[in-house]
Design an enzyme around this catalytic site. Sequence first.
Site, mmCIF file in Angstrom:
data_model
loop_
_atom_site.group_PDB
_atom_site.id
_atom_site.type_symbol
_atom_site.label_atom_id
_atom_site.label_comp_id
_atom_site.label_asym_id
_atom_site.label_seq_id
_atom_site.Cartn_x
_atom_site.Cartn_y
_atom_site.Cartn_z
ATOM 1 N N LYS A 1 -24.535 -21.431 7.908
ATOM 2 C CA LYS A 1 -23.603 -22.415 8.866
ATOM 3 C C LYS A 1 -23.103 -21.639 10.030
ATOM 4 O O LYS A 1 -23.103 -22.287 11.048
ATOM 5 C CB LYS A 1 -22.275 -22.431 7.849
ATOM 6 C CG LYS A 1 -22.377 -23.420 6.594
ATOM 7 C CD LYS A 1 -21.355 -23.121 5.587
ATOM 8 C CE LYS A 1 -21.526 -24.022 4.319
ATOM 9 N NZ LYS A 1 -20.606 -23.685 3.277
ATOM 10 N N GLN B 1 -15.477 -20.364 1.766
ATOM 11 C CA GLN B 1 -16.705 -20.574 0.943
ATOM 12 C C GLN B 1 -16.149 -20.354 -0.693
ATOM 13 O O GLN B 1 -15.509 -19.444 -1.065
ATOM 14 C CB GLN B 1 -17.582 -19.386 1.273
ATOM 15 C CG GLN B 1 -18.971 -19.488 0.513
ATOM 16 C CD GLN B 1 -19.782 -20.815 1.054
ATOM 17 O OE1 GLN B 1 -19.745 -21.194 2.204
ATOM 18 N NE2 GLN B 1 -20.355 -21.560 -0.037
ATOM 19 N N ASP C 1 -14.003 -29.296 5.195
ATOM 20 C CA ASP C 1 -14.878 -29.277 3.915
ATOM 21 C C ASP C 1 -14.227 -30.505 3.181
ATOM 22 O O ASP C 1 -14.930 -31.164 2.223
ATOM 23 C CB ASP C 1 -14.464 -28.282 2.985
ATOM 24 C CG ASP C 1 -15.667 -27.444 2.555
ATOM 25 O OD1 ASP C 1 -16.846 -27.922 2.995
ATOM 26 O OD2 ASP C 1 -15.582 -26.409 2.166
#
Length: 296
Positions: free
Chosen positions: A54, A98, A121
């Site tokens: 990412k 994460q 997200d």
Amino acid sequence: MPNNIIDGKRIAQMIKDEVREETRMLRETHGVVPGLAFLLVGDDPASRTYVASKERACDYCGIHSVTLRLPAETHEAEVHDKISAWNNDPEIHGILVQLPLPEHIDTDRIIEAISPVKDVDGFHPVNVGKLMIGQQGMLPCTPAGIQQMLIRSGIATEGKHVVVIGRSNIVGKPIANILLQKAAGANAVVTVAHSAAADISVFTRQADILIVATGRVNTVTADMVREGVVVIDVGINRIADNTRERGYRIVGDVDFDAVAEKASLITPVPGGVGVMTIAMLMKNTLTAARHAVMPG
Ligand code: NAP
């Protein structure tokens, strides 16, 4: 590779190039550089690899990224403090924690602590709720990537029967809700099946578009689909393979070779849905930065 592949790599690259260009324009016209903050708690090797990919995508797209790595024993309060600081930082437009987090940290509480406008997200209950009622919000990256694959491959969904196998909060439920909306690139008739179904083939055989997200190898085999179906395989599974140096290879949830012979189009694994997820994260971060500059 058969010639009826939906090439995720090509579509993801196209999206990253668009984000890169729009990021450049945002910088030139408004002096704003989109900023994305990553929080990694613990040293799970897979999580480290995901965050590294990412970060590379951010570099490519001209997105400023910061990564905070905290030890596994970090107190939940410290994670909240960091999120609160990023929520109030005008240079940070997106926050990504994460997952998975260590067990002593309450994942739901952490997700809810992220400002919904920085929730790139798309997991915050506000964004989940907006998706459900068809309001503009942040879409979760994997299902948003699936929708983009369908749109950019010219696959019409309107009035089509989409069958989703799997009902997780990160894939099954959101992709079903996205494609159910009365909107462009959606407006499908959607069925969701899961492990409680006595026989999922009853549903898979009816699908015009079949989306499989179970995390189980060979959930769908050739006898379970009809000729001409479009197949989106979300699964990422490791299986032992001694012919590979690393001793394994990655496969999806669908028996690819046999199903590809019946499908009109099919996503490969790897090189299908997986690569779309990071591209959509970049797009969400750009969108968040744009909203910060031009609210409404
Ligand atoms: P998950 O949370 O484990 O959910 C799996 C779902 O599949 C559950 O709803 C489960 O039913 C259902 N299921 C399991 N076995 C089944 C069977 N034999 N028949 C019918 N339904 C079955 O998994 P997930 O997070 O959605 O992920 C699914 C797969 O996608 C995994 O391989 C994961 O690695 C991959 N994935 C890929 C990406 C990406 O490409 N970027 C992103 C996310 C996930 P119950 O609800 O009844 O348990």
